[in-house]
Design an enzyme around this catalytic site. Structure first.
Site, PDB file in Angstrom:
ATOM      1  N   ARG A  90      28.793  34.547  36.397  1.00 16.56           N
ATOM      2  CA  ARG A  90      29.756  35.611  36.734  1.00 16.56           C
ATOM      3  C   ARG A  90      29.128  36.947  36.327  1.00 16.56           C
ATOM      4  O   ARG A  90      28.547  37.050  35.241  1.00 16.56           O
ATOM      5  CB  ARG A  90      31.104  35.398  36.029  1.00 16.56           C
ATOM      6  CG  ARG A  90      31.876  34.198  36.589  1.00 16.56           C
ATOM      7  CD  ARG A  90      33.315  34.181  36.125  1.00 16.56           C
ATOM      8  NE  ARG A  90      34.109  35.214  36.768  1.00 16.56           N
ATOM      9  CZ  ARG A  90      35.346  35.527  36.374  1.00 16.56           C
ATOM     10  NH1 ARG A  90      35.893  34.905  35.347  1.00 16.56           N
ATOM     11  NH2 ARG A  90      36.025  36.463  37.001  1.00 16.56           N
ATOM     12  N   GLN A 200      46.559  35.311  36.782  1.00 19.65           N
ATOM     13  CA  GLN A 200      46.323  34.960  35.372  1.00 19.65           C
ATOM     14  C   GLN A 200      47.490  35.371  34.473  1.00 19.65           C
ATOM     15  O   GLN A 200      47.738  34.759  33.435  1.00 19.65           O
ATOM     16  CB  GLN A 200      45.036  35.632  34.851  1.00 19.65           C
ATOM     17  CG  GLN A 200      43.757  35.092  35.455  1.00 19.65           C
ATOM     18  CD  GLN A 200      43.281  35.937  36.616  1.00 19.65           C
ATOM     19  OE1 GLN A 200      44.085  36.465  37.382  1.00 19.65           O
ATOM     20  NE2 GLN A 200      41.985  36.058  36.759  1.00 19.65           N
ATOM     21  N   ASP A 241      36.457  43.507  30.278  1.00 15.74           N
ATOM     22  CA  ASP A 241      35.296  42.658  30.567  1.00 15.74           C
ATOM     23  C   ASP A 241      33.991  43.375  30.287  1.00 15.74           C
ATOM     24  O   ASP A 241      32.957  42.746  30.095  1.00 15.74           O
ATOM     25  CB  ASP A 241      35.347  42.182  32.020  1.00 15.74           C
ATOM     26  CG  ASP A 241      36.588  41.333  32.230  1.00 15.74           C
ATOM     27  OD1 ASP A 241      37.674  41.923  32.455  1.00 15.74           O
ATOM     28  OD2 ASP A 241      36.485  40.101  32.117  1.00 15.74           O
ATOM     29  N   LYS A 252      40.357  43.619  34.736  1.00 13.53           N
ATOM     30  CA  LYS A 252      40.868  42.959  35.942  1.00 13.53           C
ATOM     31  C   LYS A 252      41.420  43.971  36.943  1.00 13.53           C
ATOM     32  O   LYS A 252      42.072  44.949  36.559  1.00 13.53           O
ATOM     33  CB  LYS A 252      41.950  41.961  35.512  1.00 13.53           C
ATOM     34  CG  LYS A 252      42.575  41.136  36.616  1.00 13.53           C
ATOM     35  CD  LYS A 252      41.566  40.391  37.467  1.00 13.53           C
ATOM     36  CE  LYS A 252      40.691  39.472  36.649  1.00 13.53           C
ATOM     37  NZ  LYS A 252      39.572  38.913  37.448  1.00 13.53           N
TER      38      LYS A 252
HETATM   39  O1  MRU Z   1      38.577  36.981  35.931  1.00 13.15           O
HETATM   40  P1  MRU Z   1      38.977  36.681  34.529  1.00 13.15           P
HETATM   41  O2  MRU Z   1      40.256  35.929  34.402  1.00 13.15           O
HETATM   42  O3  MRU Z   1      37.853  36.054  33.736  1.00 13.15           O
HETATM   43  O4  MRU Z   1      39.201  38.125  33.932  1.00 13.15           O
HETATM   44  C1  MRU Z   1      39.589  38.341  32.604  1.00 13.15           C
HETATM   45  C2  MRU Z   1      40.166  39.679  32.479  1.00 13.15           C
HETATM   46  O5  MRU Z   1      39.893  40.579  33.217  1.00 13.15           O
HETATM   47  C3  MRU Z   1      41.146  39.867  31.420  1.00 13.15           C
HETATM   48  O6  MRU Z   1      42.099  40.740  31.873  1.00 13.15           O
HETATM   49  C4  MRU Z   1      40.629  40.433  30.165  1.00 13.15           C
HETATM   50  O7  MRU Z   1      41.108  41.682  29.951  1.00 13.15           O
HETATM   51  C5  MRU Z   1      39.230  40.450  29.833  1.00 13.15           C
HETATM   52  S1  MRU Z   1      38.965  39.045  28.883  1.00 13.15           S
HETATM   53  C6  MRU Z   1      39.762  39.291  27.366  1.00 13.15           C
END
Ligand code: MRU
Length: 363
Positions: A90, A200, A241, A252
């Protein structure tokens, strides 16, 4: 944190010492399943297909993936290739690259015969550090929640996506301050953005808050601005992230819109994250690679039918195209504060360097 009252983590080494086990987050909230990962390739799939997700947790899974790779072949070339495959699973969350690179360098510094043991020990150390960081984020962030409490009504906190304990090894980032504040007796109510397209918030944040008895309400992603205008949001806390060295926060998709609405309504907007989420090599958020995911996540939705079957249905006309950028960048000027394991700072280069002065030399 707890599931049905029993303490649990999201990832742990299997009892036989030859594999790692994770909670399968694609099955939640309708089923609780544990998946065993026995090879580096399985770790790559778990990260790519979001069996595990959340920046800190995919970092720790990447670390254990390196231990699984070392079990198979602990030679330099094999470890370098495994590190590349895991890092590429990812693209946006920098924790993955950070953890895999830490493992790679650590293992290459050991004689080949010692690498398997060293790999399991280092991956476990990374997991334990994540737990400690998140607990500290909780302590620092709880102060902000406590200050937002007027002594009467619960503090209304809006969060986006899942940055709870399911996104980390334990505690979470954005939700850690909420759990800590609740433990201290501060009444809290959480507005949970459903977080289309993968949901999520609706699936994971709602589930874990429910497991802990934290009052919460799931809202459509578009409702947050309206609730802020009505004075029903005291504070926004999100995870991240990747944070650039200037304090721009990548999170996100949809986070940016919440930050804009928060600014317009004078609602504090905080991002909570451990040091492993800060990318000191990137000057600004626009340099962060944004993951493009399958259009199917937008054109379909999966859920449980009344008779208990899991089904996926199409939402859009056949033939309509869909785009699915998975993250966006909230500019630092919209972020009130960054909550880290070392304390709270301004979202700026200066603010971050106040908490991490050792990065000054490198910058
Ligand atoms: O795509 P994901 O579910 O892995 O993304 C995670 C996020 O973006 C969460 O909102 C988060 O803020 C980061 S991980 C603590």
């Amino acid at each position: 944190m707890k599931i049905d009252g029993v303490p649990h983590r999201t990832i742990w080494p299997a009892a036989d010492g030859a594999a790692v086990e994770v909670i399968d987050q694609t099955a939640l909230p309708h089923a609780f399943r544990v998946q065993r990962l026995t090879t580096e390739a399985e770790a790559v799939v778990a990260i790519r297909d979001m069996i595990v997700r959340g920046a800190p947790l995919i970092g720790v899974t990447g670390a254990y993936g390196m231990a699984l790779a070392a079990q198979d072949d602990a030679g330099d070339d094999a470890l370098n290739v495994a590190a590349m495959r895991l890092s590429d699973a990812r693209p946006t969350a920098v924790n993955l690259r950070w953890a895999v690179e830490r493992m790679r360098l650590h293992l290459l510094a050991h004689p080949q015969g010692e690498r398997v043991a060293a790999a399991w020990a280092e991956a476990s150390a990374i997991a334990e550090e994540d737990v400690e960081s998140c607990a500290a984020i909780g302590r620092h962030g709880a102060e902000i929640v406590r200050k937002a409490w007027d002594g009467n009504r619960p503090v209304n906190i809006l969060t986006h996506c899942n940055a709870g304990w399911l996104a980390t090894v334990d505690w979470g980032t954005a939700l850690a301050p909420i759990y800590a504040a609740v433990e201290q007796g501060v009444p809290v109510h959480v507005w949970v953005d459903e977080t289309r397209p993968r949901g999520q918030g609706a699936a994971l944040t709602a589930w874990e808050l429910g497991q802990h008895g934290v009052p919460h309400t799931v809202i459509a992603d578009n409702a947050g601005g309206h609730l802020m205008q009505k004075g029903q949001v005291d504070l926004c806390i999100v995870g991240s992230d990747r944070v650039a060295a200037n304090g721009d926060v990548c999170n996100k998709i949809g986070t940016y819109l919440k930050a804009l609405a928060a600014k317009d309504n004078h609602v504090p907007f905080c991002a909570a994250l451990p040091f492993s989420t800060i990318d000191w090599s990137l000057k600004k958020g626009s340099d962060i690679p944004i993951e493009e995911r399958s259009a199917l996540e937008v054109t379909t939705a999966t859920g449980m039918t009344a008779d208990g079957r899991i089904e996926t249905v199409r939402l859009t006309p056949e033939g309509s195209r869909a785009a699915n950028p998975a993250f966006d960048v909230t500019p630092a000027h919209l972020v009130t504060g960054i909550i880290t394991e070392r304390g709270v700072c301004a979202a700026s280069a200066k603010g971050l360097l106040t908490l991490y002065p050792e990065q000054k030399a490198a910058s």
